[in-house]
Design a protein around this motif. Structure first.
Motif, mmCIF file in Angstrom:
data_model
loop_
_atom_site.group_PDB
_atom_site.id
_atom_site.type_symbol
_atom_site.label_atom_id
_atom_site.label_comp_id
_atom_site.label_asym_id
_atom_site.label_seq_id
_atom_site.Cartn_x
_atom_site.Cartn_y
_atom_site.Cartn_z
ATOM 1 N N ALA A 69 -49.189 10.160 70.501
ATOM 2 C CA ALA A 69 -49.232 8.695 70.412
ATOM 3 C C ALA A 69 -49.427 8.248 68.960
ATOM 4 O O ALA A 69 -48.837 7.266 68.505
ATOM 5 C CB ALA A 69 -50.356 8.150 71.285
ATOM 6 N N GLY A 70 -50.257 8.991 68.224
ATOM 7 C CA GLY A 70 -50.477 8.671 66.817
ATOM 8 C C GLY A 70 -49.198 8.804 66.010
ATOM 9 O O GLY A 70 -48.925 7.996 65.117
ATOM 10 N N GLU A 71 -48.403 9.830 66.321
ATOM 11 C CA GLU A 71 -47.137 10.015 65.612
ATOM 12 C C GLU A 71 -46.159 8.875 65.902
ATOM 13 O O GLU A 71 -45.439 8.406 65.012
ATOM 14 C CB GLU A 71 -46.525 11.357 66.003
ATOM 15 C CG GLU A 71 -47.315 12.556 65.474
ATOM 16 C CD GLU A 71 -46.752 13.875 65.978
ATOM 17 O OE1 GLU A 71 -45.805 13.829 66.808
ATOM 18 O OE2 GLU A 71 -47.255 14.936 65.564
ATOM 19 N N VAL A 72 -46.122 8.438 67.174
ATOM 20 C CA VAL A 72 -45.256 7.308 67.531
ATOM 21 C C VAL A 72 -45.668 6.047 66.765
ATOM 22 O O VAL A 72 -44.833 5.323 66.205
ATOM 23 C CB VAL A 72 -45.302 7.058 69.059
ATOM 24 C CG1 VAL A 72 -44.643 5.722 69.399
ATOM 25 C CG2 VAL A 72 -44.625 8.190 69.804
ATOM 26 N N LEU A 73 -47.002 5.789 66.741
ATOM 27 C CA LEU A 73 -47.484 4.593 66.046
ATOM 28 C C LEU A 73 -47.272 4.710 64.540
ATOM 29 O O LEU A 73 -46.937 3.720 63.869
ATOM 30 C CB LEU A 73 -48.961 4.362 66.355
ATOM 31 C CG LEU A 73 -49.573 3.078 65.776
ATOM 32 C CD1 LEU A 73 -48.798 1.845 66.233
ATOM 33 C CD2 LEU A 73 -51.041 2.966 66.174
ATOM 34 N N ALA A 74 -47.434 5.935 63.998
ATOM 35 C CA ALA A 74 -47.223 6.127 62.560
ATOM 36 C C ALA A 74 -45.770 5.856 62.189
ATOM 37 O O ALA A 74 -45.478 5.251 61.148
ATOM 38 C CB ALA A 74 -47.629 7.538 62.152
ATOM 39 N N THR A 75 -44.831 6.270 63.039
ATOM 40 C CA THR A 75 -43.411 6.012 62.787
ATOM 41 C C THR A 75 -43.108 4.526 62.852
ATOM 42 O O THR A 75 -42.416 3.966 61.983
ATOM 43 C CB THR A 75 -42.543 6.767 63.811
ATOM 44 O OG1 THR A 75 -42.788 8.177 63.695
ATOM 45 C CG2 THR A 75 -41.065 6.499 63.568
ATOM 46 N N ALA A 76 -43.645 3.865 63.898
ATOM 47 C CA ALA A 76 -43.449 2.417 64.010
ATOM 48 C C ALA A 76 -44.130 1.692 62.852
ATOM 49 O O ALA A 76 -43.610 0.704 62.322
ATOM 50 C CB ALA A 76 -43.999 1.915 65.347
ATOM 51 N N ALA B 208 -44.510 2.835 59.853
ATOM 52 C CA ALA B 208 -43.686 2.986 58.648
ATOM 53 C C ALA B 208 -42.608 1.919 58.597
ATOM 54 O O ALA B 208 -42.290 1.388 57.522
ATOM 55 C CB ALA B 208 -43.064 4.385 58.628
ATOM 56 N N ASP B 209 -42.042 1.608 59.763
ATOM 57 C CA ASP B 209 -41.047 0.531 59.814
ATOM 58 C C ASP B 209 -41.674 -0.813 59.444
ATOM 59 O O ASP B 209 -41.060 -1.625 58.744
ATOM 60 C CB ASP B 209 -40.428 0.446 61.224
ATOM 61 C CG ASP B 209 -39.576 1.668 61.553
ATOM 62 O OD1 ASP B 209 -39.131 2.337 60.606
ATOM 63 O OD2 ASP B 209 -39.371 1.936 62.756
ATOM 64 N N ALA B 210 -42.907 -1.038 59.924
ATOM 65 C CA ALA B 210 -43.596 -2.295 59.611
ATOM 66 C C ALA B 210 -43.916 -2.372 58.117
ATOM 67 O O ALA B 210 -43.772 -3.431 57.495
ATOM 68 C CB ALA B 210 -44.877 -2.411 60.437
#
Length: 302
Positions: free
Chosen positions: A60-67, A69-71
């Motif tokens: 979940a942390g990796e998913v949020l970290a990727t999102a 990065a987009d932000a």
């Protein structure tokens, strides 16, 4: 969920440890841990886990970290667009001015800007409002040309910046045939008993007449209330009343049949100021127009 918290989460995934993140961001490991804890409190799913003595991201942390990065990239793009907007020398600038200052400055301002390269795109509007209403115009225009009598309350300082272009005296205007026309200057006692043409209440020079009445200790007789200085001068020229005209910004008025005289014993100075929101003054085009206004007014008041 804050942008800097998402950045810390992304860096943790990329660098692999809290210590490395702290070194990269030039903060303490404790500060990194506190921000990660604050981020975790805002979501239900665990974002990090212990792997030996190291803190790593969960799925979940990796998913949020990727999102995240987009932000972060979107915010960087927004900041870049804002920087480009602020540094654009040709950006549009809206300017509001009261009537007499518009007559005096708008033409010379456009000519001055046309001679510069690059030149901002200027949109001019006349807004003749009571003195107390000028600050509110900064919500609609980048620059607001305002007038304020020296003895009146200062402009608000919260959320507004002001720059004085000139301190302008108001002179008494009388017909050339008037008995006072031969004088070098006048006092409140000289003029208090005359019939007057002046502005509407809340505008200058009506407030000056109240001072004249107070100093002379007699009421002033106002026969006409007119805000346009050209119309004031036309009435004065007939000899029906005397009035007051600003020394610099009413030079377009026909003076053939009137005489202007300084009034001593009361403060007749008004400030002509530029009012603006602080964020507007960050723009290069707005600063260019402000500098041009300063130059035009300096030449006019010589």
């Amino acid at each position: 969920m804050e942008l800097h918290q998402l950045q810390i989460l992304r860096e943790l995934g990329a660098l692999g440890s809290v210590t490395a993140v702290a070194e990269a961001l030039r903060v303490t490991p404790s500060a990194v841990s506190q921000q990660l804890a604050a981020l975790q409190r805002g979501v239900r799913t665990p974002l990090t886990r212990k792997q030996g003595r190291t803190l790593v991201l969960t799925a979940a942390g990796e998913v949020l970290a990727t999102a995240g990065a987009d932000a972060i990239d979107a915010m960087a793009a927004a900041r870049s667009a804002l920087d480009e907007f602020e540094h654009d020398a040709t950006g549009p600038v809206s300017v509001s001015g009261f009537h007499s200052v518009g007559q005096a400055l708008f033409g010379p301002l456009l000519r001055a800007l046309a001679a510069s390269d690059p030149s901002p795109i200027v949109h001019l509007t006349d807004e003749d409002v009571a003195q107390s209403e000028f600050p509110a115009l900064t919500a609609r225009y980048d620059l607001v040309l305002a007038h304020r009598m020296q003895h009146s309350a200062p402009w608000p300082v919260s959320g507004i910046r002001s720059l004085t272009l000139v301190r302008e005296p108001l002179d008494v205007a009388v017909a050339r045939s008037h008995p006072l026309a031969s004088r070098d200057s006048l006092s409140p006692a000289d003029v208090a008993g005359e019939n007057w043409v002046t502005s509407r209440i809340g505008y200058s020079p009506d407030d000056v007449l109240r001072a004249v009445a107070a100093v002379a200790n007699r009421p002033v007789q106002v026969h006409h209330r007119i805000n346009d200085y050209g119309a004031v001068a036309a009435v004065v020229a007939t000899g029906d009343a005397i009035g007051m005209l600003p020394r610099y910004t009413s030079r377009s008025v026909d003076d053939r049949d009137i005489v202007r005289l300084p009034l001593e014993g009361v403060n007749t100075l008004r400030s002509i100021d530029v009012l603006a929101r602080p964020e507007n003054l960050r723009r290069r085009s707005v600063r260019s127009v402000t500098e041009a206004l300063q130059g035009v007014m300096a030449r006019l008041s010589r």
